[in-house]
Design a protein around this motif. Structure first.
Motif, PDB file in Angstrom:
ATOM      1  N   SER A 191      26.145   6.055 -31.537  1.00 38.01           N
ATOM      2  CA  SER A 191      25.751   7.747 -31.391  1.00 38.01           C
ATOM      3  C   SER A 191      25.618   7.867 -29.968  1.00 38.01           C
ATOM      4  N   LEU A 192      25.927   9.305 -29.645  1.00 40.49           N
ATOM      5  CA  LEU A 192      25.441   9.828 -28.403  1.00 40.49           C
ATOM      6  C   LEU A 192      24.243  10.662 -28.302  1.00 40.49           C
ATOM      7  N   ALA A 193      23.402  10.565 -27.163  1.00 48.24           N
ATOM      8  CA  ALA A 193      22.159  11.428 -26.955  1.00 48.24           C
ATOM      9  C   ALA A 193      22.485  11.874 -25.965  1.00 48.24           C
ATOM     10  N   VAL A 194      22.454  13.365 -25.594  1.00 52.21           N
ATOM     11  CA  VAL A 194      22.511  14.102 -24.429  1.00 52.21           C
ATOM     12  C   VAL A 194      21.363  14.841 -24.381  1.00 52.21           C
ATOM     13  N   PHE A 195      20.856  14.706 -22.960  1.00 46.48           N
ATOM     14  CA  PHE A 195      19.611  15.654 -22.548  1.00 46.48           C
ATOM     15  C   PHE A 195      20.181  16.814 -21.638  1.00 46.48           C
ATOM     16  N   ILE A 196      19.787  18.147 -22.085  1.00 44.98           N
ATOM     17  CA  ILE A 196      19.976  19.325 -21.192  1.00 44.98           C
ATOM     18  C   ILE A 196      18.589  19.800 -20.926  1.00 44.98           C
ATOM     19  N   PRO A 197      18.492  19.736 -19.501  1.00 40.81           N
ATOM     20  CA  PRO A 197      16.855  20.620 -18.906  1.00 40.81           C
ATOM     21  C   PRO A 197      16.871  21.864 -19.284  1.00 40.81           C
ATOM     22  N   GLU A 198      15.581  22.441 -19.413  1.00 38.48           N
ATOM     23  CA  GLU A 198      15.506  23.891 -19.592  1.00 38.48           C
ATOM     24  C   GLU A 198      15.916  24.529 -18.126  1.00 38.48           C
ATOM     25  N   LYS A 199      16.370  25.896 -18.300  1.00 34.62           N
ATOM     26  CA  LYS A 199      16.929  26.395 -17.314  1.00 34.62           C
ATOM     27  C   LYS A 199      16.829  27.966 -17.810  1.00 34.62           C
ATOM     28  N   SER A 200      16.499  28.900 -16.761  1.00 32.58           N
ATOM     29  CA  SER A 200      16.311  30.355 -16.868  1.00 32.58           C
ATOM     30  C   SER A 200      15.707  30.842 -18.145  1.00 32.58           C
TER      31      SER A 200
END
Length: 650
Positions: A191-200
């Motif tokens: 599986s692929l885990a992706v982290f997207i940081p908080e923004k705006s």
């Protein structure tokens, strides 16, 4: 391994690691600077860099030369999960400034075919490593943190991979959003885990996808307070720990920012925030090799270590202590909980399979590397450079806490056990007795025992300040200034006043402490001389002068004004003879260098008397006083009575 001096390997001939070992230095010997060196995950190969080449050794039996890759300025290396591919990151070089072309400095080398299967340009060393699936059928790379490309590898691994034609790819639809990092899970179904940081104002998110189905995530979690996130899969790839962190703590309680821990599961698609009972940073998280539980070290020091099951339910907590590191043994039989870094290096070993009973506690100060041996019976601790440039060396401990091997180095840059399969070792149900210690530990053990014995024999007593030590006095004896003053007053001893003490009418006035016998003071020559001057001056002021003489001022006038003026002169003389607050040397009796409470009160009252005399002078001169000033004058008798009560005599 030592860096830029010598590389050597140590191979135990038996699991016991008693006396049967030998040093193996590869030939030709590495003499130039070594920037990176590591084993493959299966332990078969060992690779290290030299300024103009990368050397691969076959460590199946001895450290024999397997292959040399002629490639200059390789700064970092990394093996694939099964050791088939060696990834190389070389120095980036700009080829054309006009169009921004850079050299292909990242290369994937097939160790079996001894050929490069793919290469492309990666300018930054941070996050450069390609990620492989555990079966090595796919590898991935990041493109501008907006796209993740996956490339299928030929089972033979001989064909060259076209980096411009990915087999699969994951791409973020929003052009304004970028991911920060990603992690491929182990296991047969990756599986692929992706982290997207908080923004705006939008929350951060962790998304999990089945490879190669990227249309809909199978599990996701949104949360705030996440500038960075560490992703850690369990060994089966069925659950993920996401440790989010920020540099700034909104509550202003922590210098290290704020951390939160989240658990996401593939089976059942669940997600939750791990509820930690104490405030403070999260120091360490680790999965058990069984993949059925994980441990967290958290909270302000002394920290707490808690164990959770795969669903995030707390199952056990250890006593609070100064600890920040958790390491499971390879068979999950033991758990090591230690305090390294800026802590003193105390190591606790617990038997996980015996209700977390403590096995031993020992000290391993200045530790920068700590690892369990593949057999799960020994612990390696080492002090390496450049973190610490003194006391570099390694120690091998038995799981029972006995030191069995020690070796020191002028400079030690990296060290580690050779990875080996657990099936090579017998099951660890009961810990065997510790083997006999190597002769290298004799001196260290003797010194450690001597220090412990000296500390045990040293008598422990109440704390005594430095000035009260070594004078034979009892620790219970008084040492504070107040106690000394009280003792002196009880003994009837009053220290003489300093020179320039307040006088009245030419006679030195000795201040006394209530309850203390007065002490006669012999007048000094300087004091007698000053007294004569004051008497002479006072006589001239009181003698009648020419009528209406301007030089005599108010004292020469007649009537009530003259009476007031004479009284004022006398009061001024009395006031001037009082001790001055601005000049501490003119104070009363000082015990131990500090005036008593009575003396401070007397000085304050005398200061008020001086102010009253000045107001009376103004009133005698015809000046109109304010109501508050008249009230001050009316309190003169009250102040004088209070002075007499305190033992002050004019």
């Amino acid at each position: 391994m030592s860096k830029s001096t010598e590389l050597f390997c140590r191979f135990p001939k038996s699991v016991e690691l008693i006396q049967d070992f030998e040093d193996i230095t590869p030939s030709p010997k590495a003499l130039a600077e070594c920037r990176a060196a590591l084993y493959s995950s299966n332990g078969r190969f060992f690779a290290y860099t030299q300024p103009d080449e990368v050397v691969i050794l076959d460590t199946s039996s001895q450290a024999k030369l397997y292959h040399k890759i002629d490639m200059p300025e390789v700064f970092d290396i990394n093996f694939s999960p099964m050791g088939t591919y060696l990834c190389l990151w070389c120095k980036p070089v700009q080829l054309n400034k006009e169009n921004g072309t850079w050299n292909d400095n990242l290369k994937i080398f097939n160790v079996n075919t001894k050929s490069i299967i793919s290469e492309w340009s990666v300018r930054h060393q941070n996050g450069w490593k390609p990620q492989f699936t555990s079966t090595e059928t796919l590898f991935s790379r990041s493109v501008n943190n907006r796209e993740i490309q996956f490339f299928e590898i030929d089972p033979q691994g001989s064909s060259l991979i076209n980096i411009n034609q990915p087999t699969y790819k994951y791409k973020i639809d929003d052009s304004k959003v970028t991911f920060q990092n990603f992690q491929i899970s182990p296991g047969k179904n990756p599986s692929l885990a992706v982290f997207i940081p908080e923004k705006s104002g939008k929350p951060a998110s962790v998304l999990i996808y089945n490879i190669p189905n990227f249309n809909q995530p199978i599990c996701s979690k949104n949360f705030f307070k996440a500038e960075r996130c560490q992703l850690k899969w369990n060994s089966l790839g069925t659950a993920l720990l996401a440790l989010s962190s920020t540099d700034h703590d909104t509550s202003n309680k922590s210098y290290y920012g704020e951390t939160n821990l989240y658990l996401l599961g593939i089976a059942g698609s669940y997600d939750s925030r791990i509820d930690l009972q104490r405030e403070g940073p999260i120091h360490d998280i680790t999965w058990s090799p069984t993949a059925r539980e994980f441990a967290v070290s958290y909270g302000y020091m002394p920290s707490e270590t808690t164990f959770f099951d795969a669903r995030g339910n707390a199952i056990h907590s250890l006593p609070t202590a100064a600890r920040n590191t958790i390491l499971y043994s390879p068979q999950a039989k033991f758990v090591l909980v230690a305090g390294f870094g800026n802590l003193q290096g105390t190591v606790d070993v617990y038997d996980r399979q015996n209700k977390f009973s403590k096995v031993v506690t020992f000290e391993a100060s200045n530790t920068s590397v700590c690892e369990w041996s593949p057999c799960g019976r020994f612990i390696l601790t080492a002090t390496t450079s450049p973190r610490l440039r003194v006391d570099n060396g390694l120690k091998v401990w038995h799981a029972s806490g006995k030191l069995i091997f020690l070796k020191e180095f002028p400079e030690l840059y990296s060290i580690g056990w050779k990875p080996q399969d657990l099936t090579l070792f017998s099951a660890l149900r009961t810990l065997e007795p510790a083997p006999e210690a190597h002769v290298s530990t004799t001196e260290y053990t003797a010194k450690r025992d001597a220090v412990a014995s000296a500390a045990a024999k040293k008598p422990a007593g109440a704390y005594r300040p430095p000035h009260a030590r070594g004078n034979g006095t009892s620790s219970a004896q008084s040492t504070t200034l107040y106690q000394k003053e009280l003792e002196n007053s009880m003994k009837g001893v009053t220290p003489p006043p300093p020179p320039g003490f307040a006088r009245n009418g030419g006679a030195a006035r000795q201040r006394t402490i209530p309850g203390a016998a007065p002490v006669a003071e012999k007048e000094s020559k300087a004091a007698a001389k000053n007294r004569k001057k004051r008497e002479s001056k006072k006589g001239k002021e009181q003698s009648p002068g020419p009528a209406n003489g301007p030089a005599n001022g108010p004292a020469a006038t007649t009537g009530p004004a003259a009476t007031v003026g004479t009284s004022q002169t006398q009061e001024s003389a009395a006031t001037n003879s009082a001790p001055s607050d601005e000049n501490p040397s003119s104070g009363g009796a000082v015990i131990g260098g500090v005036a008593s409470l009575e003396e401070k009160k007397i000085r304050s009252l005398l200061k008020k008397l001086r102010a009253i005399e000045q107001l009376k002078m103004k009133q005698a001169g015809g000046e109109t006083l304010e109501d508050t000033q008249v009230i001050k004058i009316s309190k003169e008798d009250e102040i004088r009575n209070e002075l007499q009560t305190l033992g002050w005599n004019e």
